[in-house]
Design a protein around this motif. Sequence first.
Motif, PDB file in Angstrom:
ATOM      1  N   PRO A 190       0.822  -1.213   0.000  1.00 15.44           N
ATOM      2  CA  PRO A 190       0.000   0.000   0.000  1.00 15.44           C
ATOM      3  C   PRO A 190       0.859   1.267   0.000  1.00 15.44           C
ATOM      4  N   ARG A 191       2.098   1.150   0.467  1.00 18.17           N
ATOM      5  CA  ARG A 191       3.088   2.230   0.401  1.00 18.17           C
ATOM      6  C   ARG A 191       4.309   1.684  -0.338  1.00 18.17           C
ATOM      7  N   PRO A 192       5.141   2.540  -0.901  1.00 18.14           N
ATOM      8  CA  PRO A 192       6.334   2.019  -1.582  1.00 18.14           C
ATOM      9  C   PRO A 192       7.179   1.190  -0.609  1.00 18.14           C
ATOM     10  N   PRO A 193       7.582  -0.011  -1.030  1.00 19.70           N
ATOM     11  CA  PRO A 193       8.346  -0.884  -0.133  1.00 19.70           C
ATOM     12  C   PRO A 193       9.803  -0.462  -0.010  1.00 19.70           C
ATOM     13  N   ARG A 194      10.413  -0.942   1.073  1.00 12.46           N
ATOM     14  CA  ARG A 194      11.859  -0.750   1.214  1.00 12.46           C
ATOM     15  C   ARG A 194      12.551  -1.629   0.188  1.00 12.46           C
ATOM     16  N   ARG A 195      13.654  -1.158  -0.314  1.00  5.32           N
ATOM     17  CA  ARG A 195      14.384  -1.905  -1.336  1.00  5.32           C
ATOM     18  C   ARG A 195      14.921  -3.211  -0.743  1.00  5.32           C
ATOM     19  N   ASN A 196      14.771  -4.283  -1.495  1.00  4.35           N
ATOM     20  CA  ASN A 196      15.268  -5.609  -1.113  1.00  4.35           C
ATOM     21  C   ASN A 196      14.767  -6.082   0.242  1.00  4.35           C
ATOM     22  N   SER A 197      13.536  -5.753   0.563  1.00  3.52           N
ATOM     23  CA  SER A 197      12.979  -6.213   1.833  1.00  3.52           C
ATOM     24  C   SER A 197      11.650  -6.912   1.576  1.00  3.52           C
ATOM     25  N   PHE A 198      11.305  -7.804   2.504  1.00  3.31           N
ATOM     26  CA  PHE A 198      10.025  -8.490   2.428  1.00  3.31           C
ATOM     27  C   PHE A 198       9.468  -8.503   3.836  1.00  3.31           C
ATOM     28  N   GLU A 199       8.369  -7.797   4.018  1.00  6.48           N
ATOM     29  CA  GLU A 199       7.744  -7.710   5.326  1.00  6.48           C
ATOM     30  C   GLU A 199       6.239  -7.900   5.191  1.00  6.48           C
ATOM     31  N   VAL A 200       5.640  -8.470   6.228  1.00  5.29           N
ATOM     32  CA  VAL A 200       4.197  -8.660   6.267  1.00  5.29           C
ATOM     33  C   VAL A 200       3.707  -8.074   7.584  1.00  5.29           C
ATOM     34  N   SER A 201       2.740  -7.165   7.506  1.00  6.94           N
ATOM     35  CA  SER A 201       2.216  -6.511   8.701  1.00  6.94           C
ATOM     36  C   SER A 201       0.699  -6.602   8.723  1.00  6.94           C
ATOM     37  N   LEU A 202       0.169  -6.617   9.927  1.00  7.91           N
ATOM     38  CA  LEU A 202      -1.272  -6.582  10.149  1.00  7.91           C
ATOM     39  C   LEU A 202      -1.611  -5.197  10.675  1.00  7.91           C
ATOM     40  N   VAL A 203      -2.545  -4.536  10.011  1.00  6.19           N
ATOM     41  CA  VAL A 203      -3.025  -3.241  10.487  1.00  6.19           C
ATOM     42  C   VAL A 203      -4.391  -3.493  11.115  1.00  6.19           C
ATOM     43  N   LYS A 204      -4.463  -3.289  12.409  1.00  7.38           N
ATOM     44  CA  LYS A 204      -5.702  -3.555  13.140  1.00  7.38           C
ATOM     45  C   LYS A 204      -6.690  -2.410  12.953  1.00  7.38           C
ATOM     46  N   GLU A 205      -7.931  -2.640  13.368  1.00  3.68           N
ATOM     47  CA  GLU A 205      -8.984  -1.639  13.199  1.00  3.68           C
ATOM     48  C   GLU A 205      -8.678  -0.342  13.931  1.00  3.68           C
ATOM     49  N   ASP A 206      -7.935  -0.433  15.048  1.00  3.57           N
ATOM     50  CA  ASP A 206      -7.602   0.781  15.799  1.00  3.57           C
ATOM     51  C   ASP A 206      -6.420   1.544  15.193  1.00  3.57           C
ATOM     52  N   GLY A 207      -5.870   1.034  14.078  1.00  5.98           N
ATOM     53  CA  GLY A 207      -4.769   1.707  13.402  1.00  5.98           C
ATOM     54  C   GLY A 207      -3.395   1.218  13.820  1.00  5.98           C
ATOM     55  N   SER A 208      -3.322   0.376  14.846  1.00  4.82           N
ATOM     56  CA  SER A 208      -2.028  -0.143  15.277  1.00  4.82           C
ATOM     57  C   SER A 208      -1.534  -1.199  14.287  1.00  4.82           C
ATOM     58  N   THR A 209      -0.228  -1.353  14.220  1.00 13.24           N
ATOM     59  CA  THR A 209       0.386  -2.282  13.280  1.00 13.24           C
ATOM     60  C   THR A 209       1.147  -3.363  14.040  1.00 13.24           C
ATOM     61  N   VAL A 210       0.960  -4.608  13.597  1.00 14.31           N
ATOM     62  CA  VAL A 210       1.666  -5.746  14.167  1.00 14.31           C
ATOM     63  C   VAL A 210       2.478  -6.385  13.047  1.00 14.31           C
ATOM     64  N   GLU A 211       3.776  -6.508  13.259  1.00 12.06           N
ATOM     65  CA  GLU A 211       4.626  -7.132  12.246  1.00 12.06           C
ATOM     66  C   GLU A 211       4.491  -8.643  12.345  1.00 12.06           C
ATOM     67  N   LEU A 212       4.065  -9.275  11.246  1.00 15.02           N
ATOM     68  CA  LEU A 212       3.901 -10.725  11.215  1.00 15.02           C
ATOM     69  C   LEU A 212       5.155 -11.419  10.702  1.00 15.02           C
ATOM     70  N   TRP A 213       5.899 -10.730   9.847  1.00 12.25           N
ATOM     71  CA  TRP A 213       7.128 -11.308   9.286  1.00 12.25           C
ATOM     72  C   TRP A 213       8.029 -10.193   8.804  1.00 12.25           C
ATOM     73  N   SER A 214       9.313 -10.339   9.022  1.00 13.65           N
ATOM     74  CA  SER A 214      10.293  -9.425   8.461  1.00 13.65           C
ATOM     75  C   SER A 214      11.500 -10.225   8.001  1.00 13.65           C
ATOM     76  N   GLY A 215      11.855 -10.056   6.749  1.00 13.41           N
ATOM     77  CA  GLY A 215      13.030 -10.717   6.198  1.00 13.41           C
ATOM     78  C   GLY A 215      14.270  -9.849   6.290  1.00 13.41           C
ATOM     79  N   ILE A 216      14.112  -8.640   6.817  1.00 12.99           N
ATOM     80  CA  ILE A 216      15.258  -7.745   6.965  1.00 12.99           C
ATOM     81  C   ILE A 216      16.211  -8.371   7.971  1.00 12.99           C
ATOM     82  N   GLY A 217      17.450  -8.448   7.617  1.00 12.94           N
ATOM     83  CA  GLY A 217      18.453  -9.026   8.493  1.00 12.94           C
ATOM     84  C   GLY A 217      18.606 -10.530   8.344  1.00 12.94           C
ATOM     85  N   LYS A 218      17.771 -11.148   7.512  1.00 11.40           N
ATOM     86  CA  LYS A 218      17.884 -12.587   7.286  1.00 11.40           C
ATOM     87  C   LYS A 218      18.658 -12.830   5.995  1.00 11.40           C
ATOM     88  N   GLY A 219      19.276 -13.994   5.915  1.00 16.29           N
ATOM     89  CA  GLY A 219      20.023 -14.380   4.725  1.00 16.29           C
ATOM     90  C   GLY A 219      21.428 -13.819   4.776  1.00 16.29           C
TER      91      GLY A 219
END
Length: 78
Positions: A27-56
């Motif tokens: 929904p927003r431009p992604p960070r270069r060479n990153s793969f992240e999955v986030s949950l945006v709750k109804e109250d507007g808070s964000t929960v990170e479900l997965w981040s590949g930053i720092g892996k590999g």
Amino acid sequence: RVFGRNAAAVSAALRGAMAHLPVDINPRPPRRNSFEVSLVKEDGSTVELWSGIGKGPPRKLKFPQPETVVEALKSSLA
């Protein structure tokens, strides 16, 4: 391409697990060479479900198994 293919797989798994949940890819431009999955709750808070930053290397570690993200989603909503 690999980012798009993995995003489609994770998106399909999330939709399969929770059909009523809207899934947006980049929904927003992604960070270069990153793969992240986030949950945006109804109250507007964000929960990170997965981040590949720092892996590999290898590069495949930067991408989650779709089932892993589904389990993280279910535990975040419980």
